[in-house]
Scaffold this motif. Structure first.
Motif, PDB file in Angstrom:
ATOM      1  N   LYS A 184     -17.304  19.952 -22.945  1.00 50.79           N
ATOM      2  CA  LYS A 184     -18.500  20.184 -22.839  1.00 50.79           C
ATOM      3  C   LYS A 184     -19.425  19.071 -23.438  1.00 50.79           C
ATOM      4  O   LYS A 184     -20.359  18.462 -22.820  1.00 50.79           O
ATOM      5  CB  LYS A 184     -18.712  21.597 -23.671  1.00 50.79           C
ATOM      6  CG  LYS A 184     -20.154  21.809 -23.632  1.00 50.79           C
ATOM      7  CD  LYS A 184     -20.628  22.645 -22.641  1.00 50.79           C
ATOM      8  CE  LYS A 184     -22.013  23.310 -22.744  1.00 50.79           C
ATOM      9  NZ  LYS A 184     -22.432  23.926 -24.097  1.00 50.79           N
ATOM     10  N   SER A 185     -19.010  18.529 -24.586  1.00 51.02           N
ATOM     11  CA  SER A 185     -19.950  17.519 -25.320  1.00 51.02           C
ATOM     12  C   SER A 185     -20.005  16.199 -24.409  1.00 51.02           C
ATOM     13  O   SER A 185     -21.095  15.577 -24.572  1.00 51.02           O
ATOM     14  CB  SER A 185     -19.480  17.467 -26.701  1.00 51.02           C
ATOM     15  OG  SER A 185     -19.462  18.515 -27.445  1.00 51.02           O
TER      16      SER A 185
ATOM     17  N   ASP B  99     -20.375  24.879 -28.109  1.00 50.54           N
ATOM     18  CA  ASP B  99     -20.393  24.342 -29.616  1.00 50.54           C
ATOM     19  C   ASP B  99     -20.519  25.564 -30.465  1.00 50.54           C
ATOM     20  O   ASP B  99     -19.918  25.292 -31.438  1.00 50.54           O
ATOM     21  CB  ASP B  99     -21.711  23.654 -29.482  1.00 50.54           C
ATOM     22  CG  ASP B  99     -21.420  22.411 -28.783  1.00 50.54           C
ATOM     23  OD1 ASP B  99     -22.528  21.690 -28.270  1.00 50.54           O
ATOM     24  OD2 ASP B  99     -20.453  21.737 -28.341  1.00 50.54           O
TER      25      ASP B  99
END
Lengths: 250, 225, 219
Positions: free
Chosen positions: B83-84, C184
């Motif tokens: 994702k990052s 996250d």
């Protein structure tokens, strides 16, 4: 030696280890109040002999009698016999997780079920005799070797045994500390305790013993009074052994 | 009656597929261990540098890897990095990354410990014999470090092989996934396949790991001097 | 970082953490019991039992918990043994943990020299008394660091519980990532949850180990 005063009798003791005999045919009698010193070269079986008397080693044949009753025929309970025979080891073996006082009181309280106050008073008295009363709440790791050994002696004495066994108790000590332990043992001897001592300290043996027994190769080679033995040993082996302790000046 | 279940193992190429799945696990573990030995040695040397920032970073790295469950680390790499950073890491690659980070941490700690402790008492006897610092390093420090590294590396291999089983949770098709496929495919023909297949996998893992642990203890005993 | 998301779903993590903790603690207690019994079988070299125990230890230490759980949860029902998710988790943990605890207890017992036993017997204590007052206390003290390390290991192992359909921390995290793509946030909460679970025990274990080393067990 009269029948009533013989506390311990060993008859034809034989102990094997591996494929050899460590003790071949050992017999002796120990009188009340007598101090018997066992000496001999390393490996001759003297420590093993003490351990047999205390039941820490099994024997292959022979008999041991305490107060006239056999302790090796399977009828006696060792936990009871060991209350009558006290033993002090070369490596002191104090219990590191207990204070000096607790070390000493474990036996009287759990085995003899004595009253705590009375046992504690007894313990303090004994500690004072050996000069360690101020250390009673201290842990073994904080004591020197000589102090630990003196505590070990008290721990054995407080059970009020009939016989005390000492297995090379000063062998692991630094020279300065040997004396303080031997002094305690001399005092006990002078006070009439019945003791069997295995030691290498010849001068102490000479001073403390009523009788000396020389063991070699698992059998008794010679016995005698200290003066007779040390001055004029009757056998060659004994003479050779004693020679290892003397040096000729160059 | 029980033979009915176990026959699923012998049907078609089921067993081969299972072994193939296990091989994926082994491949990842062995690769990770090999990388860890190399990187760990480097890390160990780095950790002996007395720079406060380096010490802080390495200490944080070690403690974090030690305390986090491996599955969490796998999630962090597989889901988090993807994702990052937008990169699409496969489950297998994520596993290699995570296990290498894990192994490097352990090896690094060991190497650092060895580098610090050994010279202290060996340097004196080496110097007394007249060896230079370089010679002491080569003949005394490295062999001793290796003697500690190798049993640990072997022990780590066993632990990694067991832990790689976790990759099924991030979707990698390894032995447990293959097992599920086989069981599903044979749902009607071999209803109790699950018992036999999972039991077999249990023993396959045992057969993979046990000899390695035996090797480790044999080596340990041999090098006890 | 979406703080709102975090605050909204923290309760879910808390519930999952509680579950993990509950099952973990029960599993640990059981493994301590199993470990103690096994270590005694090994220490006293009880004839048949010691071989069984050795075999058990080798088996459980060389197989992953995940595979053990698959077998218990998916395999056993095929022979009619149906165990609940929670029971599977606990049994699996106890099976795995028992062998680790057994090894720790056994090395604790064997660290106590024979001569301690002998000098205690010489004072007249029975064998049982020696074990109770002299050997066990010391063995336990020596084992504590190892036991703590095992407990930390077992709590970490609980991260596989979602495979037996238990809504644990990993399950919650995966779910949230899948449903809301808040990777996250979900992962952050996951890391924090495990830190909360594991840091206290780790620190406690380190403190205990230092204390015991200071006490200098073993003359």
């Amino acid at each position: 030696m009269s029948e009533e005063t013989i506390l311990l009798e060993v008859r034809h003791l034989r102990k094997d280890y591996g494929n050899g005999a460590v003790l071949k045919d050992v017999s002796l009698k120990l009188e009340k109040g007598e101090v018997l010193v066992l000496i001999g070269p390393s490996g001759c079986g003297k420590s093993t002999f003490l351990r047999c008397i205390n039941g820490l080693e099994p024997i292959q044949s022979g008999e041991i009698l305490l107060d006239g009753l056999s302790i090796t025929d399977g009828t006696a309970k060792w936990s009871e016999v060991r209350q009558k025979i006290g033993m002090v080891f070369q490596s002191y073996e104090l219990f590191p997780h207990m204070t000096v006082l607790d070390n000493i009181l474990l036996g009287p309280m759990k085995v003899q079920k004595r009253n705590r106050k009375e046992a504690e008073a007894d313990a303090c008295q004994l500690l004072e005799r050996v000069g360690l009363l101020d250390k009673k709440d201290v842990y073994p790791r904080q004591l020197s070797g000589g102090q630990k050994q003196r505590v070990a002696i008290v721990r054995a004495l407080i059970m009020k045994p009939e016989i005390m066994l000492f297995d090379e108790v000063t062998a692991a000590l630094d020279p300065e500390m040997v004396r303080e332990v031997l002094d305690v043992m001399m005092e006990l001897a002078a006070g009439g305790s019945t003791m069997m001592i295995v030691t290498h300290e010849m001068q102490f043996a000479r001073a403390a013993a009523d009788r000396v027994i020389f063991l070699d190769g698992g059998e008794i080679v010679e016995t005698g009074t200290p003066d007779a033995f040390f001055d004029k040993p009757k056998t060659d082996r004994a003479q050779r052994f004693l020679n290892t302790f003397t040096f000729e000046k160059k | 009656m029980q033979d009915l279940g176990i026959r699923v193992l012998f049907m078609g190429n089921n067993f081969i597929r299972l072994l193939g799945g296990l091989w994926i696990t082994l491949k990842i573990s062995l690769l990770a261990v090999a990388l860890s030995v190399v990187l760990g040695t480097l890390l160990g040397v780095v950790m002996t540098i007395k720079h406060p920032v380096i010490k802080a970073i390495t200490k944080f790295y070690l403690e974090f890897i030690r305390i986090m469950p491996q599955l969490v680390l796998l999630f962090l790499v597989y889901f988090g990095l993807t994702k990052s950073f937008g990169i699409n890491l496969s489950g297998q690659v994520s596993a290699v990354i995570v296990f290498t980070l894990w192994g490097t941490a352990e090896m690094g700690d060991l190497v650092r410990g060895a580098l610090i402790s050994i010279p202290a008492h060996q340097y004196e006897s080496g110097a007394a014999l007249g060896l230079t610092k370089g010679q002491i390093f080569l003949y005394i420090v490295i062999p001793q470090t290796l003697r500690r590294l190798i049993p640990l590396a072997i022990n780590l291999t066993t632990r990694m092989i067991k832990t790689t089983s976790l990759i099924v949770m991030i979707g990698v098709v390894e032995v447990l996934k293959v097992a599920q496929q086989i069981i599903e495919a044979n749902r009607y023909t071999v209803p109790d396949a699950a018992l036999w297949i999972y039991g077999t996998i249990f023993f396959l893992y045992f057969l993979a790991c046990w000899p390695i642990s035996l090797l480790a203890s044999w080596l340990e005993k041999r090098w006890k001097n | 970082m979406d703080i709102g998301f975090i605050t909204k779903y923290v309760p879910l993590y808390i519930e999952a953490a509680k579950l993990t903790l509950r099952l973990g603690v029960i599993g640990i207690l059981l493994s301590l019991a199993v470990g103690l019994v096994c270590s005694l079988a090994l220490y006293y070299r009880v004839p048949v039992l010691r071989r069984l125990v050795s075999a058990y230890i080798e088996l459980s230490r060389n197989t992953p918990l995940l595979v053990q759980l698959f077998f218990l949860y998916f395999g056993l029902p095929k022979v009619g043994i149906r165990i609940s998710s929670e029971a599977c988790a606990i049994i699996g943990l106890a099976f795995l943990g028992g062998s680790y605890m057994a090894e720790t207890f056994r090395s604790g017992l064997e660290a106590i020299e024979k001569s301690q036993m002998e000098s205690a017997l010489s004072v007249g204590l029975t064998h049982a008394q020696v074990m109770r007052y002299v050997i066990f206390p010391q063995a336990l003290a020596i084992s504590v660091p190892g036991l703590c390390a095992n407990m930390i290991f077992l709590i970490k192992e609980t991260s596989v519980f979602s495979v037996v359909a238990l809504p644990d921390l990993m399950y919650v995290a995966k779910d949230l990532i899948g449903l809301y793509y808040k990777t996250d946030e979900a992962l952050l909460m996951l890391v924090i949850a495990y830190l909360i679970l594991l840091l206290p025990i780790s620190i406690l274990a380190a403190v205990l180990e230092r204390r015991l080393r200071y006490a200098g067990f073993g003359n």
